[in-house]
Design an enzyme around this catalytic site. Structure first.
Site, PDB file in Angstrom:
ATOM      1  N   PRO A  34     100.855  18.642  47.263  1.00  0.00           N
ATOM      2  CA  PRO A  34      99.495  18.372  47.747  1.00  0.00           C
ATOM      3  C   PRO A  34      98.693  19.611  48.121  1.00  0.00           C
ATOM      4  O   PRO A  34      97.605  19.482  48.686  1.00  0.00           O
ATOM      5  CB  PRO A  34      99.766  17.524  48.994  1.00  0.00           C
ATOM      6  CG  PRO A  34     101.032  18.089  49.543  1.00  0.00           C
ATOM      7  CD  PRO A  34     101.859  18.500  48.332  1.00  0.00           C
ATOM      8  N   GLU A  35      99.191  20.807  47.812  1.00  0.00           N
ATOM      9  CA  GLU A  35      98.551  22.018  48.320  1.00  0.00           C
ATOM     10  C   GLU A  35      97.070  22.111  47.983  1.00  0.00           C
ATOM     11  O   GLU A  35      96.231  22.416  48.845  1.00  0.00           O
ATOM     12  CB  GLU A  35      99.287  23.267  47.796  1.00  0.00           C
ATOM     13  CG  GLU A  35     100.523  23.645  48.582  1.00  0.00           C
ATOM     14  CD  GLU A  35     101.718  22.756  48.282  1.00  0.00           C
ATOM     15  OE1 GLU A  35     102.764  22.947  48.904  1.00  0.00           O
ATOM     16  OE2 GLU A  35     101.618  21.851  47.414  1.00  0.00           O
ATOM     17  N   ILE A  36      96.709  21.897  46.727  1.00  0.00           N
ATOM     18  CA  ILE A  36      95.307  22.053  46.332  1.00  0.00           C
ATOM     19  C   ILE A  36      94.434  21.033  47.052  1.00  0.00           C
ATOM     20  O   ILE A  36      93.292  21.340  47.423  1.00  0.00           O
ATOM     21  CB  ILE A  36      95.169  21.978  44.804  1.00  0.00           C
ATOM     22  CG1 ILE A  36      95.660  23.299  44.204  1.00  0.00           C
ATOM     23  CG2 ILE A  36      93.728  21.689  44.386  1.00  0.00           C
ATOM     24  CD1 ILE A  36      95.537  23.404  42.701  1.00  0.00           C
TER      25      ILE A  36
END
Length: 256
Positions: free
Chosen positions: A135-137
């Site tokens: 989920p980083e972006i």
């Protein structure tokens, strides 16, 4: 010795368990430091040939701990900010460079940094009802820790971009089909199966295994440092942006 890790030894195999069950084994700055120290300690052990890594209470790891204020030390001196931003990259590399064969046993989920740790290991065993996601972006930060080259090696560039950019939840069957994990097993059986794989490794000539791992990693990661060395600075720059702060705050509200 460690506050958030449990290490157990049986013959030539070590089992390392992430133990922050109250935070779903989320990777705080302190846990990442402990994981790095643990990897360095294990690397010096000549009596060990395999290491299994798992998470406590039915989950591998929920990823970077968004509630750990030290992870986002925006007002700290620049050297301190860079040290903190580089924790994950140093941790993943320390585990990747272990001479022993390393196996991730994934129950529940491996999210973000949890998956980054898992792909730094040699093999991954995943329970059939577990999932992985990056989920980083969506949180306003790029995927760093040297993870992108490892993903490309495992699943190819197109799938690596899809995993990193879209942040889709990937179940065990799809993860196996794309090569992200190596085996799928029954619920609660991932540690057992990882140990079975470790036992198979122990039947092989030790030095040939060691040299084969070194050769494969040297080729697979050739040039990886060249595209990852600025990862901590990219992370620090992106994390300081208004959109990233807003995304993290929204994520924390959804979890509360």
């Amino acid at each position: 010795m460690y506050q958030y890790l449990r290490s157990e030894f049986s013959g030539r195999t070590a089992t390392v368990t992430l133990e922050r069950p109250d935070r779903r084994n989320a990777l705080s700055a302190e846990l990442m430091r402990e994981l790095t120290a643990c990897a360095l300690e294990l690397s010096a052990r000549k009596d060990l040939d395999a290491v299994v890594v798992s998470g406590a209470k039915g989950a591998f790891s929920a990823g970077a701990d968004l509630k750990d204020s030290t992870r986002w030390a925006g007002g700290a001196p620049l050297l301190e900010q860079r040290e903190i931003a580089g924790l994950g990259q140093r941790m993943a590399r320390a585990w990747e460079e272990l001479p022993q064969i390393t196996i991730a046993a994934i129950e529940g989920y491996a999210v973000g940094g949890g998956l980054a740790l898992a792909v730094a290991l040699d093999w991954r065993v995943m329970a059939h009802d577990a999932f992985v996601t990056l989920p980083e972006i969506s949180l306003g930060i790029p995927l760093t820790w040297g993870t992108l080259p490892r993903l490309v090696n495992l699943v190819g560039p197109a799938r690596a971009k899809r995993l990193a950019i879209l942040g889709e939840r990937v179940g065990a069957a799809d993860a196996l089909a794309m090569g992200l994990v190596d085996e799928v097993c029954g619920h609660g059986k991932s540690v057992q199966r990882a140990h079975e794989l470790a036992a198979m490794v122990l039947q092989k000539p030790k030095h040939s295994v060691l040299m084969t791992k070194e050769a494969v990693n040297a080729y697979a990661m050739m040039g990886a440092h060249a595209v990852s060395f600025m990862g901590p600075d990219q992370l620090e720059l992106a994390a300081a942006s208004p959109e990233s702060r807003a995304a993290r705050e929204a994520a924390l509200k959804r979890k509360d």
